[in-house]
Design an enzyme around this catalytic site. Structure first.
Site, PDB file in Angstrom:
ATOM      1  CB  CYS A 391      -0.972  -0.030   1.181  1.00  0.00           C
ATOM      2  SG  CYS A 391      -2.327   1.160   1.038  1.00  0.00           S
ATOM      3  CG  HIS A 520      -3.530  -3.527   3.106  1.00  0.00           C
ATOM      4  ND1 HIS A 520      -2.673  -3.105   4.096  1.00  0.00           N
ATOM      5  CD2 HIS A 520      -4.058  -2.405   2.560  1.00  0.00           C
ATOM      6  CE1 HIS A 520      -2.691  -1.782   4.162  1.00  0.00           C
ATOM      7  NE2 HIS A 520      -3.519  -1.335   3.233  1.00  0.00           N
ATOM      8  CD  GLU A 522      -1.474  -6.233   5.373  1.00  0.00           C
ATOM      9  OE1 GLU A 522      -1.560  -5.070   5.812  1.00  0.00           O
ATOM     10  OE2 GLU A 522      -1.010  -6.503   4.244  1.00  0.00           O
TER      11      GLU A 522
END
Length: 545
Positions: A391, A520, A522
């Site tokens: 990001c 993202h 994650e």
């Protein structure tokens, strides 16, 4: 049309906490859901947060930890990240409920005249709205079990409506709601003695609210002994067999197996009068995953994460967990070091980072402490250290390249300097940065098209089309795209519908592993499905033990 009752199959497990916060209710709730799911049930976890924010989207990570994003764009509590990783599912924004969102909805209904002139009150209107959300989730997921975690501590003023709503629900569905109260066994610092009095008082506090817990989930450092159990039984009325030992774990993902050994699943089924035959073989996948964690590792790696929110351990919770999951699948003993970007300068960057095998710049908002990140990216690029930008890490990689390769010395982001000449990163078209900050982000799942099979992005994902989650307000400014490409900068992933940059990288002949995503990764890492970007980074930088 709203559902006016609970889905016919759904049973409710309500998890509350007592004495103090940060007991690990979220991990415990995740583990209970994981256990039941891996025994063949359809399980969904929900989180009720007592704060008055509509969602945590505008809350500082330094105070609240990370904001987790669901696939449908819900900004939610970080516990939803744990739920998704343990259950290996994609939850929706329905799964996180705050006091603010409930009051917002109730007030809007009052303004619309939906209450037909009635005096709007906490009971029944607010509690009814909370119960309605439970109904909605039960029908949306057609769940066998809803595991509901109520944030905060029993006795807190702000959690009273949620506690009361669940009490009412248990009266409406007497055989379909159980309460599991998470409490600590206090160990005194001055000796080996443990104290049960605080948890006793917490149980009484819950009883004052009209709820008798069916189970006590007792947090401790080393576990319960027989004397502790008997004493707790005598003073709380909870049967000894229903006192569940939640002792500290070296790895949180072992807890579902620990609960299985304590037979919690059978105790729950018995209380619900369910005569279900359990197929223990369904636990095999989870057991295999946990075995990976404990196996002796063949490789090692040392990764630095340069961020601006590192003073709060939870600010990068999903990133840390996602990396560790990929490391376990790669048989790698991974050491992760968090470094505050404000401490990095052009003079000390080499000394700070020379020992690391790879570098990550994670997401973030605002200009503060970004210069240290830009110096980090320059160091990684020039010294060919594996780099992953997430990001903000993509945006700053573009700014660094513009300044130091394209010689656009004042290159920056519109977010940092709205009057700058070279705004390499600019505001998403049509968004107003001055109004309603909680509503100006690109949130949730968006497709990314990877055209060239020769790119690192394609080699990592092995697909032309991927879907990843987003949480950002600014995009790469396409008017600079041609200039970047003329200087061997690759835009490897694009959101085709809006022609927005999703992934960037440097060619292999310039850098062995330099890649970044506007998304993202994650948020999509799962225990049984590691995130490809993290796995690729670790495989690039790991070394033989």
């Amino acid at each position: 049309m709203k559902n006016k009752k609970l889905f016919e199959k759904t049973k409710i497990l309500v998890i509350t906490g007592g004495v103090f916060s940060s007991l690990g209710k979220g991990i415990t709730a995740s583990s209970i859901g994981c256990l039941l799911q891996n025994l063949g049930f359809n399980v969904i976890n929900l989180k009720f947060d007592p704060y008055v924010n509509v969602d945590p989207g505008t809350m500082s990570p330094l105070q609240h930890g990370e904001v987790f994003v669901t696939h449908d764009g819900g900004e939610s509590d970080l516990d939803l990240g744990n739920y998704e990783r343990f259950l290996n599912v994609n939850l929706t924004k329905l799964s996180n409920l705050t006091t603010g969102s409930i009051y917002q909805h109730v007030i809007q209904k009052e303004r619309n005249g939906d209450y037909l002139g009635k005096t709007v009150q906490i009971i029944p209107h607010v509690t009814d709205e909370i119960i309605q959300r439970v109904y909605d989730n039960s029908w949306h997921y057609k769940a066998d079990f809803l595991v509901i975690e109520i944030g905060g501590t029993v006795g807190d003023f702000e959690s009273i409506p949620f506690i009361e709503a669940m009490r009412q629900l248990s009266r409406l569905y007497k055989d379909r709601v159980l309460f599991l109260h998470c409490v600590p066994l206090i160990s005194l610092l001055t000796g080996k003695e443990t104290k049960t009095k605080p948890l006793q008082h917490s149980v009484r506090e819950l009883m004052h609210a009209g709820i008798s817990p069916d189970f006590l989930l007792i947090r401790s450092e080393k576990g319960l002994n027989k004397d502790d159990k008997y004493k707790i039984f005598l003073n709380t009325g909870v049967e000894e067999k229903d006192l569940i030992d939640i002792k500290n774990q070296k790895y949180i993902y072992n807890l579902p197996l620990d609960l299985y050994k304590q037979n919690l699943h059978q105790l729950i089924l018995k209380k619900f009068h369910l005569d279900e035959k359990i197929n223990d073989k369904k636990l095999t996948k989870w057991q295999d995953f946990v075995q990976l964690i404990y196996e002796q590792k063949k490789y090692k790696a040392n990764i630095a994460i340069i961020g601006k929110y590192i003073s709060n351990d939870d600010a990068y919770l999903s990133l840390h967990n996602g990396l560790m999951i990929s490391a376990w699948y790669s048989s790698t003993d991974l050491k992760i070091t968090f470094i505050n970007s404000k401490d990095i300068t052009s003079k000390n960057v080499e000394n700070k980072l020379k020992e690391y095998d790879a570098i990550i710049i994670p997401g973030g908002f605002g200009e503060n402490n970004t210069e240290g990140m830009i110096e980090t990216i320059k160091y990684a690029r020039e010294n060919k250290i594996p780099y992953l930008g997430i990001c903000l890490g993509l945006q700053l990689a573009c700014i660094e390249f513009a300044r130091n390769v394209l010689n656009l010395k004042n290159a920056t982001s519109q977010e940092f300097d709205p009057q700058a000449k070279h705004q390499i990163i600019h505001l998403i078209q049509g968004k107003d940065q001055e109004k309603n900050l909680g509503g100006t982000l690109r949130l949730g799942d968006y497709p990314c098209y990877i055209k060239d099979e020769k790119t690192l992005a394609y080699k990592i994902f092995k697909s032309h089309n991927i879907i990843e989650r987003h949480r950002h307000r600014y995009e790469f400014n396409n008017k600079y795209k041609e200039l970047f490409e003329k200087n061997d900068f690759i835009f490897s992933g694009i959101y085709e519908e809006k022609n927005l940059v999703e992934m960037i990288e440097l060619p292999k002949n310039i850098h062995p592993f330099f890649i970044a995503g506007q998304f993202h990764p994650e948020f999509t890492a799962k225990t049984l499905k590691p995130q490809p970007l993290f796995t690729a980074l670790i495989n690039e930088c790991k070394k033989r033990v």
